[in-house]
Scaffold this motif. Structure first.
Motif, PDB file in Angstrom:
ATOM      1  N   ASN A 178      -4.727  19.395   3.564  1.00  0.00           N
ATOM      2  CA  ASN A 178      -4.168  18.856   2.327  1.00  0.00           C
ATOM      3  C   ASN A 178      -5.223  18.614   1.250  1.00  0.00           C
ATOM      4  N   TYR A 179      -4.830  18.874   0.028  1.00  0.00           N
ATOM      5  CA  TYR A 179      -5.670  18.527  -1.131  1.00  0.00           C
ATOM      6  C   TYR A 179      -4.808  17.645  -2.033  1.00  0.00           C
ATOM      7  N   HIS A 180      -5.307  16.433  -2.334  1.00  0.00           N
ATOM      8  CA  HIS A 180      -4.487  15.440  -3.042  1.00  0.00           C
ATOM      9  C   HIS A 180      -4.816  15.339  -4.527  1.00  0.00           C
ATOM     10  N   LEU A 181      -5.699  16.208  -5.028  1.00  0.00           N
ATOM     11  CA  LEU A 181      -6.219  16.037  -6.399  1.00  0.00           C
ATOM     12  C   LEU A 181      -6.783  14.610  -6.511  1.00  0.00           C
ATOM     13  N   ASP A 182      -6.525  13.924  -7.639  1.00  0.00           N
ATOM     14  CA  ASP A 182      -7.055  12.559  -7.772  1.00  0.00           C
ATOM     15  C   ASP A 182      -5.967  11.509  -7.538  1.00  0.00           C
ATOM     16  N   HIS A 183      -4.893  11.906  -6.817  1.00  0.00           N
ATOM     17  CA  HIS A 183      -3.750  11.003  -6.602  1.00  0.00           C
ATOM     18  C   HIS A 183      -4.187   9.644  -6.024  1.00  0.00           C
ATOM     19  N   PHE A 184      -4.901   9.676  -4.915  1.00  0.00           N
ATOM     20  CA  PHE A 184      -5.307   8.411  -4.286  1.00  0.00           C
ATOM     21  C   PHE A 184      -6.516   7.791  -4.992  1.00  0.00           C
ATOM     22  N   GLY A 185      -7.431   8.653  -5.461  1.00  0.00           N
ATOM     23  CA  GLY A 185      -8.605   8.145  -6.177  1.00  0.00           C
ATOM     24  C   GLY A 185      -8.208   7.324  -7.391  1.00  0.00           C
ATOM     25  N   SER A 186      -7.225   7.830  -8.162  1.00  0.00           N
ATOM     26  CA  SER A 186      -6.781   7.099  -9.351  1.00  0.00           C
ATOM     27  C   SER A 186      -6.021   5.843  -8.963  1.00  0.00           C
ATOM     28  N   MET A 187      -5.117   5.965  -7.998  1.00  0.00           N
ATOM     29  CA  MET A 187      -4.263   4.820  -7.636  1.00  0.00           C
ATOM     30  C   MET A 187      -5.068   3.661  -7.068  1.00  0.00           C
ATOM     31  N   PHE A 188      -6.119   3.984  -6.286  1.00  0.00           N
ATOM     32  CA  PHE A 188      -6.877   2.927  -5.614  1.00  0.00           C
ATOM     33  C   PHE A 188      -8.257   2.719  -6.256  1.00  0.00           C
ATOM     34  N   ASP A 189      -8.451   3.278  -7.459  1.00  0.00           N
ATOM     35  CA  ASP A 189      -9.693   3.062  -8.194  1.00  0.00           C
ATOM     36  C   ASP A 189     -10.921   3.418  -7.358  1.00  0.00           C
ATOM     37  N   ILE A 190     -10.869   4.593  -6.758  1.00  0.00           N
ATOM     38  CA  ILE A 190     -12.006   5.102  -5.986  1.00  0.00           C
ATOM     39  C   ILE A 190     -12.764   6.049  -6.913  1.00  0.00           C
ATOM     40  N   ARG A 191     -14.009   5.675  -7.256  1.00  0.00           N
ATOM     41  CA  ARG A 191     -14.719   6.358  -8.340  1.00  0.00           C
ATOM     42  C   ARG A 191     -15.936   7.124  -7.848  1.00  0.00           C
ATOM     43  N   LEU A 192     -16.223   8.191  -8.599  1.00  0.00           N
ATOM     44  CA  LEU A 192     -17.480   8.921  -8.450  1.00  0.00           C
ATOM     45  C   LEU A 192     -18.212   8.758  -9.763  1.00  0.00           C
ATOM     46  N   GLY A 193     -19.440   8.289  -9.742  1.00  0.00           N
ATOM     47  CA  GLY A 193     -20.152   8.072 -10.986  1.00  0.00           C
ATOM     48  C   GLY A 193     -19.483   6.963 -11.775  1.00  0.00           C
ATOM     49  N   ALA A 194     -19.644   7.007 -13.099  1.00  0.00           N
ATOM     50  CA  ALA A 194     -19.237   5.874 -13.926  1.00  0.00           C
ATOM     51  C   ALA A 194     -17.727   5.653 -13.912  1.00  0.00           C
ATOM     52  N   ASP A 195     -16.961   6.675 -14.235  1.00  0.00           N
ATOM     53  CA  ASP A 195     -15.530   6.403 -14.258  1.00  0.00           C
ATOM     54  C   ASP A 195     -14.619   7.536 -13.816  1.00  0.00           C
ATOM     55  N   THR A 244       0.834  -1.205   0.000  1.00  0.00           N
ATOM     56  CA  THR A 244       0.000   0.000   0.000  1.00  0.00           C
ATOM     57  C   THR A 244       0.867   1.253   0.000  1.00  0.00           C
ATOM     58  N   ILE A 245       1.922   1.241   0.786  1.00  0.00           N
ATOM     59  CA  ILE A 245       2.765   2.438   0.867  1.00  0.00           C
ATOM     60  C   ILE A 245       3.552   2.633  -0.436  1.00  0.00           C
ATOM     61  N   GLU A 246       3.884   1.537  -1.096  1.00  0.00           N
ATOM     62  CA  GLU A 246       4.485   1.661  -2.427  1.00  0.00           C
ATOM     63  C   GLU A 246       3.515   2.334  -3.400  1.00  0.00           C
ATOM     64  N   ARG A 247       2.266   1.864  -3.378  1.00  0.00           N
ATOM     65  CA  ARG A 247       1.274   2.413  -4.309  1.00  0.00           C
ATOM     66  C   ARG A 247       1.000   3.887  -4.028  1.00  0.00           C
ATOM     67  N   CYS A 248       1.112   4.293  -2.757  1.00  0.00           N
ATOM     68  CA  CYS A 248       0.873   5.695  -2.404  1.00  0.00           C
ATOM     69  C   CYS A 248       1.987   6.609  -2.897  1.00  0.00           C
TER      70      CYS A 248
END
Lengths: 297, 297
Positions: free
Chosen positions: B237-254, B60-64
């Motif tokens: 902190n504001y992370h943009l979509d850094h964690f959302g993209s890495m961990f496939d956390i989605r809003l709506g379809a994609d 997990t820490i590698e992916r972060c």
């Protein structure tokens, strides 16, 4: 996405590390209440309260003899050392799924394997005549790769540690064999008491176990934690002068203090409470909720 | 022997590990009260509460991306592997003060460097339309060899983590710049707000810092913690979509969720409270004691 119902009541497996769990709100609330109930058990003795981080000086754990008895359970912290070039190689190795270890060096800390080890270095010197009692808690880590929740690798341990004259420490420990059973009964858990069965390492394991049992140094109270699974939740220990001698903790002019401890596995006790009384706190026995200060569940 | 007065009020240095401290009863009590006050700050949002152990899956820490930015601060857990003969050599090396590392292998866990990293793997998938807020806490460890108490290697971090639409997350974070200042003022601490000055590693450090500042991703609130020393106690902190993209956390379809967090350094805030108001709780301002739920000090 989070299953919030599950989350609020239970445990959350770390997807990348077997035996490592997050805790939801209800689990944490029960554990906090349990911890408060434990405080009450020695409140009259006004123990010195100490809280330690999940790491501890490596040299202390060496002095405690832990490498002799449980080397396989101990985790040591390593960290990266190197310049930018080594860093680039380190990151490349990690991202390729290769071994990081060529880029890491051993640090001066280990992950604490049991809460009371952190206490003894601070007690060196002469104790007051009456001895001392310490109330200690820390996160502990043991390298046991098991996927059953009662063998979590990371868990919290609460302990009362008593140092003083041999007969005082031993009779305090012996009295705790009764008190711990009463406490577990009052929580609606049905304990069984037995000599400990520690997983000593290697060729000396049989000798160490026989010696521990013959000298009646350690007893465990087990309760049901999962279907068909009983596990030790409280241990009552007498250390003779092992720590007193090693850390120069003295009574009077030169006799080493004896020590004993009573250790509570907070996550195991919490699991046992859910196992005994169900997932829904509102259906737990009123007396148990009172004891855990959860009366308004 | 323990200096009990010191102990009950302060910190206790680990004699074998620089920057590692035990906590006495009063320190722990203030930290607990502070933590309760922090809960109140987002109570209306009813965040999902999660509590994590001090270790986390290495993958997990590698992916972060932590190995890219702060490889020098990360500690990895290693454990002994081997038979009885290797064990004998291991113990001999340790007792001779020699390097243990030939007998150890890297495990699958690291010591958690910041609380929120443990959260993201559990959020993979589609979020509800309104996003989610998580309340998280864990012990953290950073390999910084400093002997000043505001740079403890092991400390607790409390965080609120908000995931959702970009504008919602950013405005939540921006609102927290004000709220955090108000909170610190109400505690009698005089905060100063500034863009963060993270200790990024190596050749990319200047670029990473400039990028972080240009995009206004991280702000810190510093207060006095010791004579002549100010330290960051809350970061927004504001992370943009850094964690959302890495961990496939989605809003709506994609579309990947954006995320932000507000992180409280609990030990630093506690040090700051003692520094501002003195060692004796009975002389602290009544409003501060009320806020910390320590009214009966």
């Amino acid at each position: 996405m989070l299953d919030q119902t599950h989350l609020r009541n239970g445990l959350l497996r770390d997807p990348e590390a077997v035996g490592v769990y997050g805790r939801g709100a209800t689990f944490d609330r029960v554990l906090t209440g349990l911890n408060a109930a434990i405080t009450g058990l020695e409140a009259a003795a006004q123990p010195v309260m100490l809280r330690f981080p999940p790491v501890l000086g490596r040299r202390t754990i060496e002095r405690c003899g832990y490498l002799h008895t449980f080397p396989h359970l101990l985790a040591t912290a390593y960290s990266f050392e190197g310049n930018s070039r080594a860093h680039a190689e380190f990151v490349e190795a990690a991202e390729s799924g290769n071994d990081w270890s060529p880029f890491q060096r051993m640090t001066d800390v280990v992950l604490t394997p049991a809460a009371c080890y952190a206490v003894y270095p601070h007690l060196s010197g002469a104790l007051p005549e009456a001895g001392v009692m310490v109330d200690v808690e820390s996160w502990c880590f043991r390298q046991e790769l098991s996927s059953t929740p009662e063998r979590m690798r990371a868990f919290r341990m609460r302990e009362f540690v008593r140092l003083g004259k041999p007969d005082e420490v031993r009779s305090w420990r012996d009295a705790w064999l009764e008190r711990a059973q009463e406490f577990l009964n009052s929580l609606g858990l049905a304990p069984s008491l037995a000599p400990a069965n520690d997983p000593f390492f290697g060729d000396s394991a049989a000798f160490l176990k026989a010696s521990q049992q013959e000298q009646e140094l350690k007893f465990e109270l087990s309760v049901g934690v999962l279907d068909g699974v009983r596990a030790a939740t409280i241990s009552c220990n007498y250390h003779l002068d092992h720590f007193g001698s090693m850390f120069d903790i003295r009574l009077g002019a030169d006799s080493a203090a004896h020590s004993g401890c009573v250790a509570f596995g907070l996550e195991r006790l919490t699991l046992a409470l859910f196992f005994a009384h169900g997932q829904n706190l509102s259906t737990w026995p009123a007396a148990v909720l009172d004891l855990l200060q959860l009366a308004h569940a």
